[in-house]
Scaffold this active site. Sequence first.
Site, PDB file in Angstrom:
ATOM      1  CE  LYS A  28      -3.980   1.958   2.561  1.00 58.98           C
ATOM      2  NZ  LYS A  28      -4.857   1.772   3.743  1.00 58.98           N
ATOM      3  CB  SER A 103      -8.252   3.560   2.773  1.00 54.80           C
ATOM      4  OG  SER A 103      -7.373   3.015   3.727  1.00 54.80           O
ATOM      5  CB  SER A 127      -8.366   0.697   5.615  1.00 55.52           C
ATOM      6  OG  SER A 127      -9.130   1.876   5.544  1.00 55.52           O
TER       7      SER A 127
HETATM    8  N1  GLN Z   1     -13.225   4.037   6.443  1.00 57.43           N
HETATM    9  C1  GLN Z   1     -12.491   4.420   7.611  1.00 57.43           C
HETATM   10  C2  GLN Z   1     -12.056   5.842   7.478  1.00 57.43           C
HETATM   11  O1  GLN Z   1     -12.327   6.411   6.484  1.00 57.43           O
HETATM   12  C3  GLN Z   1     -11.331   3.509   7.831  1.00 57.43           C
HETATM   13  C4  GLN Z   1     -10.138   3.883   7.074  1.00 57.43           C
HETATM   14  C5  GLN Z   1      -8.928   3.079   7.429  1.00 57.43           C
HETATM   15  O2  GLN Z   1      -9.022   2.046   8.089  1.00 57.43           O
HETATM   16  N2  GLN Z   1      -7.770   3.595   7.054  1.00 57.43           N
HETATM   17  O3  GLN Z   1     -11.448   6.395   8.326  1.00 57.43           O
END
Ligand code: GLN
Length: 426
Positions: A28, A103, A127
Amino acid sequence: MTYNAYITKEQITGSSEGPLAGKTVAVKDNISTDGVQTTCGSAMLEGYIPPYDATVVERLKAAGATIPGKTNMDEFGMGTTTETSAFGAVENPAAEGHVPGGSSGGSAAVVAAGDADLALGTDTGGSIRCPAAFCGVVGIKPTYGLVSRYGLIAYANSLEQIGPIAPTVEAAAELLEVIAGPDERDATTQDATVHGTEYDFAAAADGDIEGFDIGVPIELVEGADDGVAEQFWAAIDELETMGASYHEVELPSVEHAVQAYYVIAMGEASSNLARFDGVGYGQSGGYEGNWNDTFARSREAGFGEEVKRRILLGTYALSAGYQDKYYRKAQDARAWVKRDFDEALAEADVLASPTMPVSPFERGESLDDPLKMYLADANTTPVNLANLPAISVPAGETDDGLPVGIQFVGPAFGEETIIRAGSALA
Ligand code: GLN
């Protein structure tokens, strides 16, 4: 088809021997790679080349992995659909026209499409598990402190962990074995042997769940769409035929988890992202005689809409006079969520719920409605608040052919237990 899953395709070759020799592991783009562009999906960091490797990248290289590139992601990890990236949205290889989740959407997409054997994602509030569920693959969010965050560009550091995404539970466990373990450069890591872990994660993927007691938090099933709940219960039935049993448990605090999560995550984000001012880090705003204007120009141009929204809300929630009203309350809720999980896990080996209460959104569907996107994190964020480990494994498809994931949550450093539970299904 490329799915727009990579931001940078540049091969990094590791040692010729090791447990991951011959395997490709996509990384990532918020995880630092020495000499290879690392953007966090943000225009702010376009062209940024880290001068060092994250600890997990060092460990991948030493284990013989080849890194084929850096995967696309929601900007700074802020999102649930991988549509907030400055480098364009990612397609879902398992459900055309739908988002891959976020994400870590690029990481899940390359694994689902077979473009990489394995991938690393990060999970601050879901995410890793969300994109794994939406793309029909496996993802593990480790216990806070199992995996080093050194070299991970922080979004909300009290919540996030790096973890594996893979086609099977066993493959995810093998990758976790390589990246886990204490690191003197991240003081929040722990030696998990103190908690009874042997770091023997792959061996735990034996599918043997005879006698397993599964707690099902009713709050996390009741909020799910019918098509998702149906697949979830079918998976529980299957586990019962393999010798497990289940009972319902209550987690009254989880009703407040999304709110608490977003106050804490945005608060931490507002502080972590202060370094991107175009001087220390990020694209320059061009000095024209006033530093405040210089910083403002850099941040105005470099950050996307979702990131700006969170910096503003986070700054507000932490400001004098509002701290008690928001941040402190969120911390209280976090402690309550943790206590609820500890109590439920005292009477169950694992807790099971749908990973996501919804199936993958159509592309573009949630972009104009941030609240809708935030609410989709109802089942994943409580686990980060409680610092616990969780795995998402595929649990069939809805009638429309959209992937569904089931999530197993274990006690702190109980990775072996959630891996065993998950391996009974995938
Ligand atoms: N959807 C969550 C957010 O937008 C989780 C994102 C993540 O785990 N990086 O913060």
